[in-house]
Design a protein around this motif. Sequence first.
Motif, PDB file in Angstrom:
ATOM      1  N   ALA A   1       5.461   8.332   1.937  1.00  0.00           N
ATOM      2  CA  ALA A   1       5.626   7.543   3.163  1.00  0.00           C
ATOM      3  C   ALA A   1       6.708   6.474   3.038  1.00  0.00           C
TER       4      ALA A   1
ATOM      5  N   ARG B   1       0.816  -1.218   0.000  1.00  0.00           N
ATOM      6  CA  ARG B   1       0.000   0.000   0.000  1.00  0.00           C
ATOM      7  C   ARG B   1       0.845   1.262   0.000  1.00  0.00           C
ATOM      8  N   LEU B   2       2.121   1.146   0.377  1.00  0.00           N
ATOM      9  CA  LEU B   2       3.010   2.305   0.340  1.00  0.00           C
ATOM     10  C   LEU B   2       3.201   2.814  -1.090  1.00  0.00           C
TER      11      LEU B   2
ATOM     12  N   ASP C   1       1.014   3.503  -3.100  1.00  0.00           N
ATOM     13  CA  ASP C   1       0.034   4.576  -3.325  1.00  0.00           C
ATOM     14  C   ASP C   1       0.344   5.822  -2.508  1.00  0.00           C
ATOM     15  N   ARG C   2       1.322   5.711  -1.611  1.00  0.00           N
ATOM     16  CA  ARG C   2       1.706   6.853  -0.761  1.00  0.00           C
ATOM     17  C   ARG C   2       3.215   7.021  -0.821  1.00  0.00           C
TER      18      ARG C   2
END
Length: 257
Positions: A111, A104-105, A107-108
């Motif tokens: 982060a 999921r990182l 998508d960010r």
Amino acid sequence: MQYAISRPLVALVVQGNKRVMIGSATFDFGAGDSLLITADVPTVSQITRADARAPYYALVVDLDPAVIETLALEMDVAQEAGGAPLRVEPTEAEVADAALRLMRLLDRPAAIPVLQVQLIREMHYWLLAGRHGPAIRKLGIVDGTAQRVARAVALIRSDYAQPLRVDRLAEVAGMSPSTFHQHFRAVTTLSPLQFQKQLRLIAARRMMLSEGTSASMAAYAVGYESVPQFTREYGRLFGAPPVRDIRASRTKVYASA
């Protein structure tokens, strides 16, 4: 077919099925399974179930001996004696959860520099705490056989096109040449010369497939001085001489497109 000398890693299959062969052993696995490789060993792999609507997906994480060493000391995880360098097990829930948060990182991106390291460390923790733990513990043993051989493997990987000096490799591993040869084969299933040869042939095949390099140019690029010798050894590993093998591989790709 994909040929490789894999580094120590864990592959968590999300979708599709795959078959991996090491020597005479064959492993079939699919979604919900994790493939563990604990040494630099030669593998032949093939995706056995996938299509345009449901392609094969897997998250591959390289195992970090330094992280394993630190965690194993904190956790007091038992070491498994010997064991096969490749195994397949159902993916444990904690490992899957950490892997999902790691993915999921993507998508960010902001982060990633902050959270990636600790999430990878967490994945290593759950791997050590689970059924794979005893098998990967040996990768983190300070100055153990696996780490010594890994130092020599790293040198061969970086200089595979250069002439092989076993005495230099033994020195890097901190062993006598005879002891080094014995331990190298025990860990990788190959002799140092066979290991280098497979690295060269796999690299040459990749050049011909992805870059359109001619067989003779690929042979010289990976360190061969004789094209006929390259052709013979290529045929023994891949089952056909370079031109025929590359033509057949491209035909399969076009047919599946």
